[in-house]
Design a protein around this motif. Structure first.
Motif, short mmCIF file in Angstrom:
data_model
loop_
_atom_site.label_atom_id
_atom_site.label_comp_id
_atom_site.label_asym_id
_atom_site.label_seq_id
_atom_site.Cartn_x
_atom_site.Cartn_y
_atom_site.Cartn_z
N ALA A 188 -2.09 6.45 0.34
CA ALA A 188 -3.39 5.84 0.60
C ALA A 188 -4.00 6.40 1.88
N SER A 190 -5.15 -4.93 -7.19
CA SER A 190 -5.54 -3.57 -6.83
C SER A 190 -4.37 -2.63 -7.08
N THR A 239 -12.30 1.24 -4.57
CA THR A 239 -12.51 0.48 -3.34
C THR A 239 -12.43 1.40 -2.14
N MET A 279 -8.03 3.99 -4.29
CA MET A 279 -7.73 2.58 -4.50
C MET A 279 -8.65 2.04 -5.59
N MET A 312 -11.57 1.93 1.40
CA MET A 312 -10.69 1.20 2.31
C MET A 312 -11.22 1.18 3.73
N VAL A 349 0.85 -1.19 0.00
CA VAL A 349 0.00 0.00 0.00
C VAL A 349 0.89 1.24 0.00
N TRP A 364 -3.24 1.85 -6.54
CA TRP A 364 -3.60 3.16 -6.00
C TRP A 364 -3.09 4.26 -6.92
N LYS A 404 -5.74 4.87 4.18
CA LYS A 404 -5.62 3.92 5.28
C LYS A 404 -4.56 2.89 4.92
N TYR A 405 -4.01 2.27 5.95
CA TYR A 405 -3.06 1.16 5.80
C TYR A 405 -1.82 1.54 4.99
#
Length: 395
Positions: A266, A307, A368, A339, A370, A262, A309, A268-269
């Motif tokens: 991003a 996936s 997506t 994402m 997240m 990731v 980003w 998150k994460y």
């Protein structure tokens, strides 16, 4: 990545629906409106444009049927995983080879890795023995890494594009999850590989003794790829959403498949290693602090493959389309940090034997969320796109 030959995939049993039907059917897979409200509004409203830049039907390789006899030439088919290195794009064409290395109907035993410019011009190609299902690159070593046979009889290759050299590695032991190997990420200097198709032989998955991900180190002198487990199919994880949200659960992974790192942009994460358990409709985020791992599971309303980003406003998603045997560019004005996922409803463990079908449309591109796991179909113009492998390249 599961493809038409994989033992849990029946998506070739029916004709793919059109792009318009995909979007209509896929809308039912998104989260309720209340959950979608947290999705960045820009991602839902921005349409992107699809351009086909490379065609398997215009590319060729030479092989010996079943490894013997007179050589023959055929077009390339079944593009799947995709990677970038040194400004160029690398794509694996699986050519109908089976998930355990079985010959295609016309006796082809080799996958073909093709190097393209970002505009789709072929630069070079390499044939690898078996079905190449995982493809990545190590920019520090200047190598492309390929895993062979996602269900069993697995091995690994590295390619140095600058010299054209290819090295074949055997794994250091029979893989303890009794399956094959799939997607690859280079994470904090380590090679991480998905332990795909667990229980192809031996006890069925999920199994607490089966690794979900391998840490792999390569010995170029002995041509051995040493494997050790990162974590297991029934490891403890924090559940981010769904009925068990906020609780610690034991994973029950049956289909470790794609994986990615990731990026820091991003929402998150950021900086985590992410494993996609495709058939289980689960994303597992691994946050490493020192020697400790903290796993978080995000459940999805449909299965996904790769996936990627958006790491810049200007750039493109490079996507393979196994249905049309093309490599496509999806371009537009991106919201940084969004994402995107290649949604593959027919690869869910709950998919019907005949698929696509009602409630299980053909592959499509989605943004997506997240936080909630919601999958929102991306409005597209241009060529019809049925997604497989995917990466984002900033321009």
């Amino acid at each position: 990545m599961k493809t038409p030959d994989s033992k849990r995939n029946a998506k070739t049993l029916a004709t793919a629906v059109t792009g318009a039907c995909v979007l209509a059917a896929a809308g039912a897979l998104a989260a309720p409106a209340s959950a979608q409200a947290t999705q960045t509004t820009q991602t839902a409203s921005r349409s992107l444009h699809v351009t086909q830049i490379a065609f398997g039907a215009k590319l060729h390789h030479t092989f010996r049927p079943n490894g013997t006899g007179a050589a023959r030439t055929e077009t390339l088919s079944s593009p799947d995983d995709i990677a970038d290195l040194g400004g160029n794009v690398f794509v694996t064409f699986q050519n109908g080879v089976g998930p355990q290395g079985q010959a295609s109907p016309d006796g082809d035993l080799d996958s073909t890795i093709v190097e393209f410019t970002q505009s789709g011009r072929e630069v070079a190609q390499w044939d690898l023995h078996g079905k190449c299902d995982g493809l990545s690159a190590d920019p520090h070593a200047g190598t492309v890494i390929a895993t062979i046979n996602e269900d069993a009889n697995s091995s690994l290759y590295t390619i140095k594009p600058r010299t054209g050299s290819v090295t074949h590695y055997a794994y250091s032991e029979p893989l303890p999850h009794n399956g094959g190997t799939d997607a690859i990420s280079v994470y904090r200097g380590q090679i991480l590989i998905s332990a795909s198709a667990p229980g192809t032989s031996g006890a069925a998955a999920p199994n607490a003794k089966y690794p979900a991900v391998y840490v792999v180190s390569l010995n170029s002198r002995t041509k051995v790829a040493h494997v050790s487990p990162l974590y297991y199919d029934e490891a403890a994880a924090f559940q981010a959403n769904g009925q068990a949200a906020g609780k610690t659960i034991d994973l029950a992974l049956t289909d470790p498949d794609s994986n990615e790192v990731v990026p820091w942009v991003a929402p998150k994460y950021a900086g985590d290693f992410m494993l996609d358990s495709q058939g289980d409709q689960e994303l597992i985020f691994d946050h490493v602090t020192g020697s400790h791992q903290h796993l978080t599971a995000l459940h999805l309303p449909a299965s996904v493959d790769d996936s990627a980003w958006a790491t810049a406003r200007h750039g493109a998603l490079y996507v393979t389309d196994g249905t049309d045997d093309t490599v496509d560019v999806v371009s537009g004005n991106f919201a940084v940090g969004t994402m995107y996922s290649s949604v593959t409803p027919c690869d869910s463990n709950s998919a019907p034997a005949t698929c696509p079908g009602p409630g299980f449309p053909a592959n499509y591109l989605a943004s997506t969320n997240m936080g909630t796991g919601a999958l929102t179909p991306v409005p597209l113009t241009g060529a019809v796109l049925r997604t497989e492998g995917m990466i984002f390249i900033p321009w």
